[in-house]
Motif scaffolding. Structure first.
Motif, PDB file in Angstrom:
ATOM      1  N   ALA A  43       0.838  -1.210   0.000  1.00 13.08           N
ATOM      2  CA  ALA A  43       0.000   0.000   0.000  1.00 13.08           C
ATOM      3  C   ALA A  43       0.870   1.257   0.000  1.00 13.08           C
ATOM      4  CB  ALA A  43      -0.934  -0.012   1.210  1.00 13.08           C
ATOM      5  N   TYR A  50      -5.606   1.546  -3.148  1.00 11.95           N
ATOM      6  CA  TYR A  50      -6.674   1.870  -2.203  1.00 11.95           C
ATOM      7  C   TYR A  50      -7.072   3.310  -2.451  1.00 11.95           C
ATOM      8  CZ  TYR A  50      -5.706  -2.271   0.636  1.00 11.95           C
ATOM      9  OH  TYR A  50      -5.549  -3.554   1.072  1.00 11.95           O
ATOM     10  N   HIS A  54     -10.068   5.269   2.031  1.00 15.22           N
ATOM     11  CA  HIS A  54     -10.162   3.902   2.547  1.00 15.22           C
ATOM     12  C   HIS A  54      -9.429   3.804   3.890  1.00 15.22           C
ATOM     13  CE1 HIS A  54      -9.597  -0.464   2.805  1.00 15.22           C
ATOM     14  NE2 HIS A  54     -10.624  -0.546   1.971  1.00 15.22           N
ATOM     15  N   HIS A  56      -7.793   1.453   5.355  1.00 14.20           N
ATOM     16  CA  HIS A  56      -6.478   0.824   5.291  1.00 14.20           C
ATOM     17  C   HIS A  56      -5.438   1.803   4.739  1.00 14.20           C
ATOM     18  CE1 HIS A  56      -3.705  -2.518   5.357  1.00 14.20           C
ATOM     19  NE2 HIS A  56      -3.340  -2.243   4.118  1.00 14.20           N
ATOM     20  N   HIS A  57      -5.797   2.545   3.728  1.00 11.56           N
ATOM     21  CA  HIS A  57      -4.888   3.535   3.150  1.00 11.56           C
ATOM     22  C   HIS A  57      -4.546   4.610   4.176  1.00 11.56           C
ATOM     23  CE1 HIS A  57      -3.727   7.096   0.783  1.00 11.56           C
ATOM     24  NE2 HIS A  57      -3.198   6.207  -0.044  1.00 11.56           N
TER      25      HIS A  57
END
Length: 97
Positions: A43, A50, A54, A56-57
């Motif tokens: 990432a 992503y 998002h 996770h990003h």
């Protein structure tokens, strides 16, 4: 002053060689396991797309961890997920034993 003898050096290198062989055997039998730092470093490098919002990003870019940056650097240099995951598993297995 105690100086190591040839027997103690031989025992040290023999033991080290034994445990390295055990780690390689464990990885060979179990297979290479997915390393969590790999997906975070992907990432960071933009390999896994992503969107900006998002979770996770946002987590990857807002939480600093030297482990993910080093993993990202190794991934950028080698382009090998197997090397990263296998190397990390080797170190973890060696630390356990």
């Amino acid at each position: 002053m105690n100086t190591p003898t040839n027997d103690s050096r031989r025992a040290f290198w023999g033991g080290l060689l034994f445990w390295v062989a055990v780690c390689i055997l464990v990885i060979f039998v179990r297979g290479i396991r997915w390393e969590e730092g790999l997906e975070r470093s992907q990432a960071l490098l933009g390999i896994t797309p992503y969107p900006d919002g998002h979770p996770h990003h946002r987590w990857v870019w807002n939480g600093f961890s030297i482990h993910y940056y080093v993993t990202g650097a190794v991934l950028w240099l080698t382009k090998s997920a197997a090397l990263i995951c296998g190397g990390r598993q080797f170190i973890a297995t060696l630390a356990i034993h």
